[in-house]
Design a protein around this motif. Structure first.
Motif, short mmCIF file in Angstrom:
data_model
loop_
_atom_site.label_atom_id
_atom_site.label_comp_id
_atom_site.label_asym_id
_atom_site.label_seq_id
_atom_site.Cartn_x
_atom_site.Cartn_y
_atom_site.Cartn_z
N TYR A 24 121.92 28.39 -26.38
CA TYR A 24 121.49 27.22 -25.38
C TYR A 24 122.79 26.96 -24.67
CZ TYR A 24 123.35 23.52 -28.24
OH TYR A 24 124.14 22.59 -28.66
N MET A 25 122.55 26.40 -23.44
CA MET A 25 123.86 25.83 -22.46
C MET A 25 123.78 24.29 -22.80
SD MET A 25 125.92 26.89 -20.13
CE MET A 25 125.09 28.35 -19.62
N TYR A 26 125.10 24.02 -23.04
CA TYR A 26 125.78 22.42 -23.06
C TYR A 26 126.84 22.33 -22.27
CZ TYR A 26 126.66 18.12 -24.99
OH TYR A 26 126.71 16.74 -25.25
N LYS A 27 126.96 21.69 -21.22
CA LYS A 27 128.06 21.33 -20.50
C LYS A 27 128.90 22.65 -20.16
CE LYS A 27 129.03 16.67 -22.24
NZ LYS A 27 130.11 15.94 -23.13
N ASP A 28 127.83 23.48 -19.63
CA ASP A 28 128.42 24.64 -19.03
C ASP A 28 128.95 25.74 -20.04
OD1 ASP A 28 127.33 24.00 -16.35
OD2 ASP A 28 129.25 23.09 -15.85
N GLU A 29 128.62 25.45 -21.23
CA GLU A 29 129.03 26.48 -22.35
C GLU A 29 127.99 26.88 -23.22
OE1 GLU A 29 132.51 25.73 -24.78
OE2 GLU A 29 133.18 24.06 -23.20
N LEU A 30 127.98 28.13 -23.66
CA LEU A 30 127.02 28.65 -24.39
C LEU A 30 127.18 28.44 -25.75
CD1 LEU A 30 125.93 32.17 -22.89
CD2 LEU A 30 124.55 30.20 -23.01
#
Length: 89
Positions: A24-30
């Motif tokens: 999942y993506m959170y603040k443009d990080e995987l």
């Protein structure tokens, strides 16, 4: 005329792979969410080869015994206490 062709360009043996639904993506990080001592932890994800269904895991801290959350990621957050349900093969 045209053709749609899918070719496997490379592969590796004995690598850990996870379904794409585990990321999942959170603040443009995987990331992946995992369960450690009945708590949800967020692990930054390093991916290798991938296709539309699976991706290779390059993280040394994610192994075959890591309890990765694949379904229901939207229902939990890092730090939540959970009781994991293991999927049988």
């Amino acid at each position: 005329m045209h053709a749609k062709v899918y070719m496997q360009m490379s592969s590796k043996d004995n690598v850990l792979s996870l379904p794409v639904t585990a990321q999942y993506m959170y603040k443009d990080e995987l990331f992946v969410l995992a369960v450690n001592d009945n708590k949800v932890v967020q692990i930054p994800l390093r991916k290798g080869l991938e296709n539309k269904d699976y991706f290779e895991v390059l993280n040394e801290d994610i192994g075959p015994k890591t309890q990765v959350i694949v379904q229901g990621k939207g229902l939990v957050k890092p730090g939540h206490n959970v009781a994991p349900v293991l999927k049988s093969n």
